[in-house]
Write a protein that holds these residues in place. Sequence first.
Motif, PDB file in Angstrom:
ATOM      1  N   LEU A  73       0.810  -1.216   0.000  1.00 14.84           N
ATOM      2  CA  LEU A  73       0.000   0.000   0.000  1.00 14.84           C
ATOM      3  C   LEU A  73       0.844   1.268   0.000  1.00 14.84           C
ATOM      4  CD1 LEU A  73      -2.870  -0.976   2.482  1.00 14.84           C
ATOM      5  CD2 LEU A  73      -2.903  -0.967  -0.025  1.00 14.84           C
ATOM      6  N   THR A  74       2.156   1.134   0.177  1.00 21.40           N
ATOM      7  CA  THR A  74       3.050   2.291   0.096  1.00 21.40           C
ATOM      8  C   THR A  74       4.241   1.946  -0.778  1.00 21.40           C
ATOM      9  OG1 THR A  74       4.312   1.670   2.059  1.00 21.40           O
ATOM     10  CG2 THR A  74       2.395   3.105   2.383  1.00 21.40           C
ATOM     11  N   ARG A  87       1.100   6.484  -1.660  1.00 22.04           N
ATOM     12  CA  ARG A  87       0.243   5.735  -0.755  1.00 22.04           C
ATOM     13  C   ARG A  87      -1.072   5.368  -1.444  1.00 22.04           C
ATOM     14  NH1 ARG A  87       2.707   6.998   4.280  1.00 22.04           N
ATOM     15  NH2 ARG A  87       1.169   5.630   5.281  1.00 22.04           N
ATOM     16  N   ASP A  88      -1.565   4.193  -1.093  1.00 25.43           N
ATOM     17  CA  ASP A  88      -2.908   3.793  -1.500  1.00 25.43           C
ATOM     18  C   ASP A  88      -3.680   3.329  -0.269  1.00 25.43           C
ATOM     19  OD1 ASP A  88      -5.089   3.256  -3.094  1.00 25.43           O
ATOM     20  OD2 ASP A  88      -4.392   1.250  -3.675  1.00 25.43           O
ATOM     21  N   ASP A  89      -3.459   4.069   0.831  1.00 27.73           N
ATOM     22  CA  ASP A  89      -4.109   3.717   2.093  1.00 27.73           C
ATOM     23  C   ASP A  89      -4.995   4.839   2.620  1.00 27.73           C
ATOM     24  OD1 ASP A  89      -2.186   5.543   2.766  1.00 27.73           O
ATOM     25  OD2 ASP A  89      -1.119   4.260   4.182  1.00 27.73           O
ATOM     26  N   GLU A  91      -4.094   7.870   3.208  1.00 28.87           N
ATOM     27  CA  GLU A  91      -3.339   8.800   4.027  1.00 28.87           C
ATOM     28  C   GLU A  91      -2.404   9.637   3.165  1.00 28.87           C
ATOM     29  OE1 GLU A  91      -3.804   9.034   7.268  1.00 28.87           O
ATOM     30  OE2 GLU A  91      -5.169   7.321   7.442  1.00 28.87           O
ATOM     31  N   PRO A  97      -8.569   4.889  -0.243  1.00 27.99           N
ATOM     32  CA  PRO A  97      -7.717   3.732   0.041  1.00 27.99           C
ATOM     33  C   PRO A  97      -8.060   2.541  -0.852  1.00 27.99           C
ATOM     34  CG  PRO A  97      -9.377   3.985   1.747  1.00 27.99           C
ATOM     35  CD  PRO A  97      -9.487   5.200   0.866  1.00 27.99           C
ATOM     36  N   LYS A  98      -7.009   1.840  -1.250  1.00 29.71           N
ATOM     37  CA  LYS A  98      -7.112   0.574  -1.982  1.00 29.71           C
ATOM     38  C   LYS A  98      -7.906   0.680  -3.276  1.00 29.71           C
ATOM     39  CE  LYS A  98      -6.634  -2.208   2.214  1.00 29.71           C
ATOM     40  NZ  LYS A  98      -7.179  -3.303   3.039  1.00 29.71           N
ATOM     41  N   TYR A 102      -1.987   5.305  -6.479  1.00 30.58           N
ATOM     42  CA  TYR A 102      -1.000   5.673  -5.470  1.00 30.58           C
ATOM     43  C   TYR A 102      -0.734   7.170  -5.575  1.00 30.58           C
ATOM     44  CZ  TYR A 102      -0.097   0.721  -4.707  1.00 30.58           C
ATOM     45  OH  TYR A 102      -0.222  -0.606  -4.397  1.00 30.58           O
TER      46      TYR A 102
END
Length: 708
Positions: A73-74, A87-89, A91, A97-98, A102
């Motif tokens: 996820l990072t 990031r794909d969370d 944040e 997220p997800k 990214y």
Amino acid sequence: MALASIALSSVSSACVEPQTESAALDDSSVRAAQGYARNPPRIEEAKLEFLSNEASANARLSLRYAKGEVEALTLALELEGEKIVLRDDGEGGDLEPKDGIYSALIGYDLAAEAERRQRHLDRAAQLEPRVTRFAGRDVVERVAFDPGALDFVLDGEAVSPAQLLELAGALKGSSLTVSSGPGASVAMAATTDPEKTLAIRDLAVTRDTQRTGVWSWDGAKCSFSGDAFGDHGFSRLMEEMSVGAGIAVEDWTADWLRTWSVPQVVNGDDLSAEVSGLSEVWNRFPQLSSDGDPYAFNDVLDMNQPPFQLVAIVNRVDLHEAGSYGGGAGELRYVFQLVDPDSCAPLDMTVIFEYEVPRSGCSQIRSYAQAWYDLDDLALGSQDYLDALAAITEPVTAAGANPQHVAGSALGQLRTNSRILPWPHYAGLQWHMRAFVHNGVALEPAPMRMTPAFGYEYPDIYTSAQAIDDFIDAEAADILAGTYDVDLLHPVSNDPFRAGFVPYGHLSFTHYSPYAAGEVVYFDPYVSASATVPAGSLPGSMNWWGMERGRFWGSQLADPEARHVFSLNTCNGCHARETFDDGGTLYVDHLSYGLSRSVAGAVEEPAFMHMRLRDPVDAGPAIFSRFLTGTDDGCVTASGLVPPLGSETCTASCCPVGDPVHGPDAYQYHYDDLARRGQALEATVTNSCLYALTADAEHVALSLSAGH
């Protein structure tokens, strides 16, 4: 106005021999696990949304990777010297997220991007260059450089770099989209002199007595002058490697040469002892002390006058890895050739020092490339030029240049290419290539890059099929994409696969033959007439001593396009029939495996050395092969395409290389590798790290899938 967005595209990926990776991004678990520096993930879309007109944190970068390319996820990256974490969370700037996108908030200097493009346009305007388009390493066409290819698209309209510079401070709310950027699909025009920036053979450099040893012929005597321990000297390069091992340079060099005095086994390949051939090299060194036995090799070599002459210094920044993932800056190479100290004649042996440039990350790669690029502004051979060149090379070749490497040396490998060492049992008819790596205490024989063991070339006596054919067909898609490798072990049989050495020439084997002792056919699907077996053949067998082999890989039964690419990427394919035309000749009294028919009018070019000295060695600059300098000068058609197959005959400057398996009527190839490297240099110094990031997968696939 809408948020500004930059959309970019990318293609495929690949890898070859490992280069030391930067420790700067080691906390990226994905990169550490999957080696993105050498096998970067494919990017389907990159978008940059300008959120303000400030210089920092002014944009949101969003990347969509191809499915399955990134799992964590990072992901850590380097852009313009700054570390960012995608990031794909949900944040740190990521919106959802997800969702497979990214994101990171970054500072993006669009003005710097536009300035680099404008500098390129200004240089190109003075030279009116043409752009060479390549399919892999094959020349496809040459077209006029289109300045509009470097335009930006602002709110749906084309905007030149100069115009964009006027708007760079007021981008908030604008929409900037790029369908294809420099390095992604637009080829940059080469604007530098390759003799200054890529492959330096000028005598002011190669015979600079302040920086290298020099052999000279006065018409009656061959003599040595200069400094073999200078910046570019053979002995200095050896000494810088030996220092880290705590070994005297004369012992270091002697130990390396002695590897030919005893049998070696490298990845299952038996390398025979070549005592007589080694004697031909060893005893051309002056000796500080001698044991009196030319075959004992216990003498103390005098490294002040080594029998090697500098041929060229070669910039291979085109071999750089994916900089945004911490990849390295390519290679620096020194090419030397063995000299007969009695006659000053060049002998058939080259030694190539291949250094992995100890700089990593996108901004450092561009800075290193810029140093080479700037040499173009200096007069070739001037003191300023000589000093600037040494300032580039010395930090790479010096002891301790790369603390992450064994003994601190930046040497990737040392490679030899010799027709002297396999002597006298092949009587000058066979070349051998060997590779050596620094193991901390010596130069140790190592497997060759991207080249199978010789047994996989062994042809079937009934069909001429090669054992490598199955691998070529099974891996055809990956071969064409540049995403394959020749591993140490075969992927199916698990037997040793990669070569421990590479032979080329007339190879000594006796093999069963279904033909009578007096006749045997060529292994050539186009030739049906029989030929006389060389004297000494046994009844019911073929004397393979007379068979010329190792010239290319794959038979007429393998996928033809994949066969050519695979063979071209091997050591002996690139140094033999894939790039050198034999002019339609066959060696007298010897059979030839494969085709010897060429494009009409082709002239035989000496194979196996892309760079070689003249005779005597001070007669002029080194001779470069047409693979490097171009095969199609003067034969470009009005359409820009190279001449259609079969419709052209060769002239002095226009002569394609016919396919060694299917013949020139089926496939012809044009090359101009210095032009390809020159365009890669332009892209490296012009592209921002963002644009380089989107092009990395395609670049690495092309540049790092070759073994040379």
